[in-house]
Write an enzyme that holds these catalytic residues in place. Structure first.
Site, mmCIF file in Angstrom:
data_model
loop_
_atom_site.group_PDB
_atom_site.id
_atom_site.type_symbol
_atom_site.label_atom_id
_atom_site.label_comp_id
_atom_site.label_asym_id
_atom_site.label_seq_id
_atom_site.Cartn_x
_atom_site.Cartn_y
_atom_site.Cartn_z
ATOM 1 N N GLY A 10 -13.753 -39.714 55.745
ATOM 2 C CA GLY A 10 -14.541 -40.757 56.508
ATOM 3 C C GLY A 10 -15.624 -41.540 55.773
ATOM 4 N N ASP A 32 -8.984 -33.158 55.884
ATOM 5 C CA ASP A 32 -9.336 -34.234 56.659
ATOM 6 C C ASP A 32 -8.100 -34.348 57.378
ATOM 7 N N THR A 88 -16.967 -39.712 66.101
ATOM 8 C CA THR A 88 -18.180 -40.028 65.914
ATOM 9 C C THR A 88 -18.669 -41.067 66.503
ATOM 10 N N THR A 127 -26.728 -34.776 63.772
ATOM 11 C CA THR A 127 -27.272 -36.125 64.168
ATOM 12 C C THR A 127 -28.389 -36.097 65.008
ATOM 13 N N ASP A 128 -29.294 -36.911 65.111
ATOM 14 C CA ASP A 128 -30.542 -37.165 65.718
ATOM 15 C C ASP A 128 -30.332 -37.217 67.150
ATOM 16 N N GLU A 129 -28.982 -37.760 67.521
ATOM 17 C CA GLU A 129 -28.594 -37.875 68.828
ATOM 18 C C GLU A 129 -28.548 -36.621 69.763
ATOM 19 N N TYR A 151 -20.471 -37.225 73.251
ATOM 20 C CA TYR A 151 -20.583 -37.163 71.749
ATOM 21 C C TYR A 151 -21.706 -36.147 71.439
ATOM 22 N N LYS A 155 -21.794 -32.387 69.771
ATOM 23 C CA LYS A 155 -22.360 -31.921 68.406
ATOM 24 C C LYS A 155 -23.777 -30.884 68.624
ATOM 25 N N LYS A 190 -18.692 -49.579 64.853
ATOM 26 C CA LYS A 190 -19.963 -49.300 64.522
ATOM 27 C C LYS A 190 -20.905 -50.606 64.518
ATOM 28 N N LEU A 191 -22.079 -50.646 65.016
ATOM 29 C CA LEU A 191 -22.749 -51.771 65.225
ATOM 30 C C LEU A 191 -22.753 -52.765 64.089
ATOM 31 N N ASN A 250 -32.034 -53.271 67.959
ATOM 32 C CA ASN A 250 -30.739 -53.923 67.645
ATOM 33 C C ASN A 250 -30.429 -55.550 67.481
ATOM 34 N N ARG A 274 -24.260 -50.101 77.359
ATOM 35 C CA ARG A 274 -23.428 -48.847 77.342
ATOM 36 C C ARG A 274 -23.980 -47.589 78.631
HETATM 37 P P1 NAD Z 1 -16.267 -41.080 60.554
HETATM 38 O O1 NAD Z 1 -15.893 -41.493 62.084
HETATM 39 O O2 NAD Z 1 -16.297 -42.145 59.768
HETATM 40 O O3 NAD Z 1 -15.538 -39.810 59.795
HETATM 41 C C1 NAD Z 1 -14.925 -38.725 60.446
HETATM 42 C C2 NAD Z 1 -14.093 -38.023 59.494
HETATM 43 O O4 NAD Z 1 -13.650 -36.827 60.114
HETATM 44 C C3 NAD Z 1 -12.904 -38.910 59.396
HETATM 45 O O5 NAD Z 1 -12.201 -38.931 57.829
HETATM 46 C C4 NAD Z 1 -11.786 -38.202 60.274
HETATM 47 O O6 NAD Z 1 -10.418 -38.228 60.079
HETATM 48 C C5 NAD Z 1 -12.452 -36.736 60.289
HETATM 49 N N1 NAD Z 1 -11.985 -35.862 61.322
HETATM 50 C C6 NAD Z 1 -12.202 -35.995 62.688
HETATM 51 N N2 NAD Z 1 -11.563 -35.031 63.385
HETATM 52 C C7 NAD Z 1 -11.216 -34.093 62.464
HETATM 53 C C8 NAD Z 1 -10.648 -33.071 62.730
HETATM 54 N N3 NAD Z 1 -10.584 -32.329 63.844
HETATM 55 N N4 NAD Z 1 -10.332 -32.180 61.684
HETATM 56 C C9 NAD Z 1 -10.486 -32.807 60.197
HETATM 57 N N5 NAD Z 1 -11.061 -34.063 59.898
HETATM 58 C C10 NAD Z 1 -11.441 -34.689 61.044
HETATM 59 O O7 NAD Z 1 -17.586 -40.306 60.765
HETATM 60 P P2 NAD Z 1 -19.096 -40.672 59.795
HETATM 61 O O8 NAD Z 1 -19.906 -41.615 60.507
HETATM 62 O O9 NAD Z 1 -18.951 -40.494 58.475
HETATM 63 O O10 NAD Z 1 -19.882 -39.113 60.223
HETATM 64 C C11 NAD Z 1 -19.499 -38.046 59.491
HETATM 65 C C12 NAD Z 1 -20.642 -36.828 60.130
HETATM 66 O O11 NAD Z 1 -21.802 -37.340 60.108
HETATM 67 C C13 NAD Z 1 -20.305 -36.562 61.667
HETATM 68 O O12 NAD Z 1 -20.345 -35.262 61.718
HETATM 69 C C14 NAD Z 1 -21.473 -37.357 62.150
HETATM 70 O O13 NAD Z 1 -21.644 -36.532 63.598
HETATM 71 C C15 NAD Z 1 -22.601 -37.087 61.493
HETATM 72 N N6 NAD Z 1 -23.411 -38.459 61.475
HETATM 73 C C16 NAD Z 1 -23.259 -39.422 61.521
HETATM 74 C C17 NAD Z 1 -24.082 -40.633 61.523
HETATM 75 C C18 NAD Z 1 -23.767 -41.972 61.635
HETATM 76 O O14 NAD Z 1 -24.682 -42.719 61.907
HETATM 77 N N7 NAD Z 1 -22.475 -42.416 61.188
HETATM 78 C C19 NAD Z 1 -25.668 -40.079 61.549
HETATM 79 C C20 NAD Z 1 -25.742 -38.848 61.465
HETATM 80 C C21 NAD Z 1 -24.653 -37.911 61.432
HETATM 81 O O1 DAU Z 2 -27.968 -41.785 65.435
HETATM 82 C C1 DAU Z 2 -26.993 -41.147 64.540
HETATM 83 C C2 DAU Z 2 -25.741 -41.746 65.329
HETATM 84 O O2 DAU Z 2 -25.471 -43.155 65.019
HETATM 85 C C3 DAU Z 2 -24.559 -40.754 64.967
HETATM 86 O O3 DAU Z 2 -24.695 -39.681 65.187
HETATM 87 C C4 DAU Z 2 -23.262 -41.582 65.751
HETATM 88 O O4 DAU Z 2 -22.143 -41.038 64.884
HETATM 89 C C5 DAU Z 2 -23.167 -43.015 65.106
HETATM 90 O O5 DAU Z 2 -22.026 -43.665 65.668
HETATM 91 C C6 DAU Z 2 -24.609 -43.724 65.480
HETATM 92 O O6 DAU Z 2 -24.393 -43.743 67.108
HETATM 93 P P1 DAU Z 2 -25.202 -45.070 67.915
HETATM 94 O O7 DAU Z 2 -24.625 -45.112 69.247
HETATM 95 O O8 DAU Z 2 -26.245 -45.167 67.529
HETATM 96 O O9 DAU Z 2 -24.567 -46.126 66.795
HETATM 97 P P2 DAU Z 2 -23.639 -47.499 67.292
HETATM 98 O O10 DAU Z 2 -23.243 -48.243 65.890
HETATM 99 O O11 DAU Z 2 -22.480 -47.276 68.232
HETATM 100 O O12 DAU Z 2 -24.592 -48.374 68.031
HETATM 101 C C7 DAU Z 2 -25.738 -48.509 67.482
HETATM 102 C C8 DAU Z 2 -26.725 -49.439 68.631
HETATM 103 O O13 DAU Z 2 -26.190 -50.834 68.756
HETATM 104 C C9 DAU Z 2 -26.650 -48.501 69.928
HETATM 105 O O14 DAU Z 2 -28.004 -48.830 70.520
HETATM 106 C C10 DAU Z 2 -25.600 -49.503 70.755
HETATM 107 C C11 DAU Z 2 -25.654 -50.951 70.091
HETATM 108 N N1 DAU Z 2 -24.573 -51.698 70.164
HETATM 109 C C12 DAU Z 2 -23.408 -50.989 69.452
HETATM 110 C C13 DAU Z 2 -22.265 -51.622 69.372
HETATM 111 C C14 DAU Z 2 -20.813 -51.009 69.049
HETATM 112 C C15 DAU Z 2 -24.388 -53.128 70.487
HETATM 113 O O15 DAU Z 2 -25.359 -53.325 71.089
HETATM 114 N N2 DAU Z 2 -23.298 -53.541 70.443
HETATM 115 C C16 DAU Z 2 -22.267 -53.052 70.043
HETATM 116 O O16 DAU Z 2 -20.881 -53.597 69.953
#
Ligand code: NAD
Ligand code: DAU
Length: 338
Positions: A10, A32, A88, A127-129, A151, A155, A190-191, A250, A274
């Protein structure tokens, strides 16, 4: 080190593999499931690396986990598990929470059992969420858990299970919680990647509600290095927050994307908010800083690099944007992409 990286195909997982292989010379096995968000091409540069191995399988499948943890042609068995594997996207968790419960609850349990049986170091990526929304101030590791969405609730559940394995069985497990990540290779639901690709294609830029929600942005390479610090120097049983250096509303993020892509401001469209939308996230990172970590990338520079990466790597996003993502987008936003 010899690592099992779950979810390494991922977005953040592949940044972590790059940091560990290139900067530390680690031997890495990736396990994965390759969901819609997992992409083997994120790891293509390691295909010829003798210490690298890819196993396709789910973390909730004990046989797949055992196979990934067994010694192989790529070398001896892993000494630590780092778990990124997750569903995620908050919007998908609202529409269809099932996979979130399965992967976060059952999957984390299977990994913890495997780590306990083999006496492995374990790091859970979180995650901070899990702290919910904060109007003023910043969350620390002792802030109460108050997740808002399926979500973040699943987590948080996984985090509690990890902590119970340390408390009850003495498993050397730590948790690293990150704020909102951005950078290359992020799936365009994602945003930031959504806004970049829509801006480049002349599609509407859908802002939820008033767009004044605030996120704390961290570059994925900075989060990857924070997780590495926790893996190497973090105390078992501890939680470490890793927040980015910049907080932005945002609308400000969208305006910066417009400036960097040259898109029309008139593409901005305020859409239905949302459900249960968290207003603001903010993380203090003193504990991981004490381990020697500092974020390196400021948002202005990181966003410019990210826009350039998406401009130059259409091979990466074209198959996504012409495939199942289109159907997801129509369901989520009620309109088709150009
Ligand atoms: P992503 O969605 O890009 O990747 C997730 C990966 O996990 C993918 O490769 C998917 O195939 C794999 N996966 C999903 N379910 C699975 C399962 N059951 N078994 C094996 N593999 C599986 O996610 P990301 O944004 O890279 O997030 C990675 C981690 O970081 C997550 O745990 C997420 O909660 C955490 N995180 C993400 C953010 C963010 O902003 N994206 C912020 C803080 C923490
Ligand atoms: O804070 C960490 C988290 O950040 C991770 O744990 C999550 O996996 C990751 O998806 C992310 O969550 P958010 O909900 O904050 O991210 P997202 O990109 O979905 O949205 C960011 C902000 O933008 C949120 O306030 C919603 C808004 N948004 C998002 C989308 C996709 C919009 O306004 N328009 C959009 O189309």
């Amino acid at each position: 080190m010899r690592l099992l990286v779950c979810g390494g195909a991922g977005f953040i997982g592949s940044h972590f593999v790059r940091v560990r292989v290139c900067e530390h010379g680690d031997a890495v096995t990736v396990l994965d499931k390759l969901t819609y968000a997992g992409r083997e091409e994120n790891l293509a540069e390691f295909a010829e690396d003798p210490g690298f191995r890819f196993v396709r399988g789910a973390i909730e499948d004990p046989r797949a986990v055992a196979e990934a943890l067994a010694p192989s042609d790529a070398g001896a068995a892993a000494e630590a598990i780092v778990n990124f594997a997750a569903e995620t996207h908050v919007d998908r968790s609202i529409a269809e929470p099932d996979a979130f419960v399965r992967t976060h609850a059952l999957g984390t349990h299977v990994l913890l059992e495997a780590a306990r049986e083999r006496e492995l170091r374990y790091v859970q990526v979180s995650t901070d969420e899990v702290y919910g929304s904060i109007d003023v101030g910043t969350f620390t590791e002792t802030s109460p858990l108050a997740p808002s969405s399926p979500y973040s609730a699943t987590k948080a559940g996984a985090d509690l299970l990890v902590q119970s394995y340390h408390h009850t069985y003495g498993l050397p497990a730590s948790i690293c919680r990150g704020s909102n990540n951005y950078g290359s290779h992020q799936y365009p639901e994602k945003l930031i990647p959504l806004m970049i690709l829509n801006a480049l294609h002349g599609d509407a830029l859908p802002v939820y509600g008033d767009g004044r929600q605030v996120r704390n942005w961290i570059h994925a390479s900075d989060f990857a290095r924070a997780i590495g610090c926790v893996l190497e120097r973090g105390a078992p049983g501890e939680v470490y927050n890793a927040g980015g250096p910049d907080e932005l509303a945002n609308m400000d993020v969208v305006r910066r994307v417009i400036a960097l892509t040259g898109a029309e401001e008139s593409l901005i469209e305020h859409v239905r908010d949302r459900p249960g939308h968290d207003r603001r996230y903010s993380l203090s990172s003193e504990r991981v800083r004490a381990l020697g970590w500092e974020p390196q990338v400021r948002f202005a520079e990181g966003l410019e690099q990210t826009v350039a990466w998406y401009r130059e790597n259409a091979w990466w996003w074209e198959p996504i944007r012409s495939g199942a993502y289109r159907t997801y987008y129509e369901q989520q936003y009620g309109r088709a992409l150009n």
